[in-house]
Design a protein around this motif. Structure first.
Motif, mmCIF file in Angstrom:
data_model
loop_
_atom_site.group_PDB
_atom_site.id
_atom_site.type_symbol
_atom_site.label_atom_id
_atom_site.label_comp_id
_atom_site.label_asym_id
_atom_site.label_seq_id
_atom_site.Cartn_x
_atom_site.Cartn_y
_atom_site.Cartn_z
ATOM 1 N N UNK A 135 -31.482 -20.834 38.117
ATOM 2 C CA UNK A 135 -31.913 -22.051 37.428
ATOM 3 C C UNK A 135 -32.561 -23.021 38.401
ATOM 4 N N UNK A 136 -32.037 -23.047 39.622
ATOM 5 C CA UNK A 136 -32.609 -23.932 40.637
ATOM 6 C C UNK A 136 -33.930 -23.402 41.173
ATOM 7 N N UNK A 137 -34.108 -22.086 41.098
ATOM 8 C CA UNK A 137 -35.328 -21.460 41.618
ATOM 9 C C UNK A 137 -35.701 -20.284 40.716
ATOM 10 N N UNK A 138 -36.258 -20.573 39.517
ATOM 11 C CA UNK A 138 -36.525 -19.512 38.525
ATOM 12 C C UNK A 138 -37.483 -18.441 39.048
ATOM 13 N N UNK A 139 -37.250 -17.217 38.609
ATOM 14 C CA UNK A 139 -38.066 -16.069 38.996
ATOM 15 C C UNK A 139 -38.722 -15.444 37.765
ATOM 16 N N UNK A 140 -39.724 -14.628 38.016
ATOM 17 C CA UNK A 140 -40.334 -13.829 36.951
ATOM 18 C C UNK A 140 -39.971 -12.371 37.174
ATOM 19 N N UNK A 141 -39.646 -11.674 36.090
ATOM 20 C CA UNK A 141 -39.255 -10.273 36.179
ATOM 21 C C UNK A 141 -40.144 -9.444 35.258
ATOM 22 N N UNK A 142 -40.657 -8.352 35.792
ATOM 23 C CA UNK A 142 -41.570 -7.476 35.059
ATOM 24 C C UNK A 142 -40.774 -6.362 34.385
ATOM 25 N N UNK A 143 -41.025 -6.171 33.092
ATOM 26 C CA UNK A 143 -40.440 -5.067 32.327
ATOM 27 C C UNK A 143 -41.555 -4.111 31.915
ATOM 28 N N UNK A 144 -41.654 -2.926 32.531
ATOM 29 C CA UNK A 144 -42.728 -1.991 32.165
ATOM 30 C C UNK A 144 -42.643 -1.502 30.723
ATOM 31 N N UNK A 145 -41.434 -1.449 30.157
ATOM 32 C CA UNK A 145 -41.258 -0.935 28.796
ATOM 33 C C UNK A 145 -41.094 -2.110 27.832
ATOM 34 N N UNK A 146 -42.173 -2.873 27.679
ATOM 35 C CA UNK A 146 -42.100 -4.163 27.004
ATOM 36 C C UNK A 146 -41.786 -4.134 25.533
ATOM 37 N N UNK A 147 -42.008 -3.017 24.850
ATOM 38 C CA UNK A 147 -41.762 -2.970 23.416
ATOM 39 C C UNK A 147 -40.420 -2.341 23.065
ATOM 40 N N UNK A 148 -39.660 -1.900 24.059
ATOM 41 C CA UNK A 148 -38.363 -1.279 23.802
ATOM 42 C C UNK A 148 -37.395 -2.321 23.247
ATOM 43 N N UNK A 149 -36.694 -2.026 22.155
ATOM 44 C CA UNK A 149 -35.797 -3.019 21.540
ATOM 45 C C UNK A 149 -34.729 -3.550 22.493
ATOM 46 N N UNK A 150 -34.237 -2.709 23.399
ATOM 47 C CA UNK A 150 -33.216 -3.168 24.356
ATOM 48 C C UNK A 150 -33.797 -4.193 25.321
ATOM 49 N N UNK A 151 -35.029 -3.952 25.731
ATOM 50 C CA UNK A 151 -35.714 -4.890 26.617
ATOM 51 C C UNK A 151 -35.969 -6.205 25.888
ATOM 52 N N UNK A 152 -36.397 -6.116 24.649
ATOM 53 C CA UNK A 152 -36.694 -7.319 23.874
ATOM 54 C C UNK A 152 -35.436 -8.158 23.630
ATOM 55 N N UNK A 153 -34.326 -7.501 23.353
ATOM 56 C CA UNK A 153 -33.071 -8.241 23.150
ATOM 57 C C UNK A 153 -32.651 -8.954 24.432
ATOM 58 N N UNK A 154 -32.742 -8.232 25.559
ATOM 59 C CA UNK A 154 -32.380 -8.848 26.835
ATOM 60 C C UNK A 154 -33.342 -9.978 27.183
ATOM 61 N N UNK A 155 -34.640 -9.777 26.932
ATOM 62 C CA UNK A 155 -35.633 -10.810 27.227
ATOM 63 C C UNK A 155 -35.373 -12.064 26.403
ATOM 64 N N UNK A 156 -35.009 -11.884 25.145
ATOM 65 C CA UNK A 156 -34.691 -13.017 24.284
ATOM 66 C C UNK A 156 -33.519 -13.813 24.840
ATOM 67 N N UNK A 157 -32.515 -13.108 25.306
ATOM 68 C CA UNK A 157 -31.338 -13.775 25.870
ATOM 69 C C UNK A 157 -31.671 -14.484 27.180
ATOM 70 N N UNK A 158 -32.489 -13.853 28.004
ATOM 71 C CA UNK A 158 -32.906 -14.479 29.272
ATOM 72 C C UNK A 158 -33.703 -15.754 29.010
ATOM 73 N N UNK A 159 -34.596 -15.691 28.041
ATOM 74 C CA UNK A 159 -35.402 -16.865 27.706
ATOM 75 C C UNK A 159 -34.530 -18.002 27.176
#
Length: 327
Positions: free
Chosen positions: A12-36
């Motif tokens: 939170x003090x120093x936010x990072x960007x993380x690349x997900x190669x499998x961007x349409x995978x439902x597991x990735x999308x659920x995790x991305x939603x939670x991270x956001x």
């Protein structure tokens, strides 16, 4: 489950960007939603924007705020091709060869990290381990002081005091039969990783022998690796060769390794080979009721990590935090 509170506060003090190669995978999308929703890590989702947005909408995941990049329509693609050809020129790479390679999201995502457009990458929801690690070795490469990429697992379970018991095990996933110097390198990287989880490392170089109780080339390897590691990291308590019972049981340690600064209290374990390491962490996970986080790849110039293809969204979320914390 590990709480990740300290890691999240640092992000939170120093936010990072993380690349997900499998961007349409439902597991990735659920995790991305939670991270956001947590507002401490910004996902970059790779793939066709229409497909990704439709998948998120159909599943009910809010990914507003995530960056979506399509390898088929990337304004810096020519620059990426040029850099990739330069990196791989000794292998005869040409733009004609590079273009189809870089249209693959595992290579494309790794190049985003190389170009500084992402801080780290987490792949493997659908890609194999080899397809995640190979681009990392070719593009990100090992740190100048390192000769290999290694891996460790962080294992966590509740203790009787109510706090978590946290241990580290390596190498359980990459190097099949590391030599003495490679074991020393694995030790150093694993210590650094363990410290990020709040572990005060006490390192045991494991064997089927304790302090010369058996004779074998593998025993000699662990003895020599221990000595080299002690010389290289004098500030870290390191001992070996130790059997596992001597490493973790104070009672056994008094008998087998009296006076050892580590025996009976080890929390960071270096295995002689991948057979022992892979079996060891899985026994701890399945029969010791530990949560296992990993494999966490170590020794690269930027954090690239691999998921199991059988992972769930919680594991993606957890590994995202771990990966970003290494950036």
């Amino acid at each position: 489950m590990y709480g990740f509170g300290d890691m999240i506060q640092k992000l939170k003090a120093n936010p990072k960007t993380i690349v997900f190669p499998e961007g349409s995978d439902p597991r990735i999308l659920e995790a991305a939603s939670r991270l956001l929703a947590g507002n401490f890590l910004k996902p970059i989702l790779l793939g066709n924007p229409d497909e990704i947005n439709k998948s998120a909408e159909d599943a009910g995941y809010n990914i507003r705020g995530a960056q979506i990049i399509d390898p088929e329509n990337f304004d810096k693609f020519d620059e990426m091709v040029e850099q990739f050809c330069e990196l791989r020129k000794s292998k005869g790479m040409t733009p004609e060869k590079a273009i189809p390679i870089l249209k693959q999201t595992n290579y494309f995502g790794t190049m985003l990290v190389k170009m500084g457009l992402g801080d780290c990458l987490l792949g493997g929801a659908t890609y194999s381990t080899a397809d995640t690690v190979r681009p990392a070795l070719q593009i990100i490469k090992t740190k100048p002081e390192n000769t290999i990429v290694s891996s460790c697992f962080i294992l966590v379970r509740p203790s009787a005091t109510g706090e978590n018991e946290v241990i580290a095990m390596a190498d359980c996933g990459i190097n099949i039969n590391p030599n003495e110097d490679e074991l020393v390198e694995i030790c150093g990287e694993t210590v650094n990783c363990a410290q990020r989880f709040g572990v005060d490392p006490k390192v045991a170089f494991l064997s089927f022998s304790t302090k010369g109780s058996a004779k074998d080339d593998t025993v000699t390897k662990m003895q020599n690796a221990t000595k080299k590691a002690q010389e290289r990291y004098p500030e870290i308590p390191i001992d070996g060769e130790l059997q596992f019972d001597a490493a973790v049981s104070p009672r056994v340690a008094k008998q087998k390794a009296p006076g050892s600064p580590v025996a009976g209290h080890a929390n960071t374990f270096i295995f002689p080979d991948i057979n022992a390491g892979n079996l060891g962490y899985k026994i701890a996970q399945r029969m010791g009721n530990f949560e296992a986080y990993g494999p966490i790849l170590l020794g690269l110039n930027a954090p690239i990590n691999d998921l199991s293809r059988g992972c769930n969204a919680i594991e993606v979320y957890s590994m995202s935090i771990i990966t970003a914390s290494l950036a």
